[in-house]
Write an enzyme that holds these catalytic residues in place. Structure first.
Site, short mmCIF file in Angstrom:
data_model
loop_
_atom_site.label_atom_id
_atom_site.label_comp_id
_atom_site.label_asym_id
_atom_site.label_seq_id
_atom_site.Cartn_x
_atom_site.Cartn_y
_atom_site.Cartn_z
CB SER A 141 -1.29 -0.16 1.35
OG SER A 141 -2.23 1.03 1.29
CG ASP A 235 -6.70 -1.86 -3.67
OD1 ASP A 235 -6.89 -1.05 -4.15
OD2 ASP A 235 -6.47 -2.90 -2.99
CG HIS A 265 -6.47 -1.36 -0.22
ND1 HIS A 265 -5.24 -1.09 -0.81
CD2 HIS A 265 -5.89 -1.14 1.22
CE1 HIS A 265 -4.32 -0.67 -0.50
NE2 HIS A 265 -4.32 -0.97 0.94
#
Length: 295
Positions: A141, A235, A265
């Protein structure tokens, strides 16, 4: 869009695990967790003063190494969230792993976090336990963002040499914060609102946004290391990850993409025992193995 049936928690998870209002609490919680988890571990410091959590390889002599950067959208977190990944790399591959702490926006906007992970890379490249020709960088991320930005910075500054980058659901494009076609009801864990808040804080002092602040701004990817990039179709970062992979390919950078249907995500961390998460993590670990054992 539907969630992957092998990820049953998707329907129960919140649209965002953190909001701007809850961010101070999340930072405090992660500090407590980080303090508890780093006790008894080898901790070093980079030139900017930030801690580097060290996960040594078992074998002696120069080993391949991975700088693995934690997530948190550039606004919170610490390496405690990455212990499982770091230990898996050591256990399965016997690579040396280092995971740096870094400063957060908005208190410390760009380039503070990038400076911190760059200092960690410099530290790693100097360690006698590692082979400096076999260093990979990667992250999850916001950590994937910093890994991508660090690869660009290292290329432009002439080192340290990076053999491979491993980008797990990376946060790459500041322009996503202005998209109005994203339905928050169809997303989980990291919301458009939180994404905009994080980018606004990180880029607060910039009039012009360079690729080292938003890697999607990169015009020429030539000279960047071979790359693994993975993301789910559910995501928030899906489109920007696919576009970045194409940017790399256009410059003849070898790219392996892992696009997971219906994965949200953070799916691999939220549901690690699911077959889709296990398959994905196996692909990522195998990509690291191939990259650093054939250099």
């Amino acid at each position: 869009m539907t969630f992957n049936p092998d990820l049953p928690k998707a329907h129960k998870l919140p649209k965002s695990l953190v909001t701007p209002a809850r961010l101070p609490f999340m930072r405090a919680l992660m500090r407590v967790i980080g303090f508890a988890q780093r006790q008894g571990r080898r901790i070093e410091r980079g030139a900017t003063g930030q801690r580097i959590w060290v996960f040594p390889a078992r074998a002696h002599g120069p080993r391949p190494a991975v700088l693995w950067i934690h997530g948190g959208g550039l606004v919170f977190g610490n390496p405690a969230s990455e212990i499982a990944t770091c230990k898996r790399i050591v256990d399965e591959l016997d690579f040396f792993v280092a995971s740096p702490e870094y400063r957060f926006a908005p208190k410390d906007p760009y380039p503070a976090a990038l400076d911190d992970v760059a200092a960690a890379l410099d530290w790693l490249a100097e360690q006698p336990e590692i082979d400096p020709t076999r260093i990979a960088i990667g992250g999850d991320s916001g950590g994937g963002h910093l890994a991508a930005a660090l690869a660009i910075r290292a290329r432009d500054r002439g080192g340290p040499d990076i053999a491979f980058q491993c980008l797990h659901e990376p946060m790459l494009d500041e322009a996503t914060r202005r998209r109005d076609d994203l339905d928050p009801d169809l997303l989980r864990v990291w919301s458009p609102r939180m994404n905009a808040h994080a980018w606004d804080g990180y880029l607060a002092d910039l009039d012009t946004i360079p690729a080292t602040a938003s890697p999607a701004r990169l015009d020429d990817a030539s000279g960047l290391p071979a790359t693994f990039i993975g993301v789910g179709t559910a995501d928030l970062f899906h489109d920007e990850c696919r576009a970045y992979a194409e940017t790399l390919r256009t410059a003849d950078v070898p790219v392996e993409e892992a696009v997971v249907p219906g994965a949200y995500h953070g799916f691999a961390a939220m549901e690690p025992d699911s077959s889709v998460s296990q398959d994905y993590m196996r692909r990522m670990i195998d990509a690291l193995r191939r990259a650093l054992t054939t250099v």
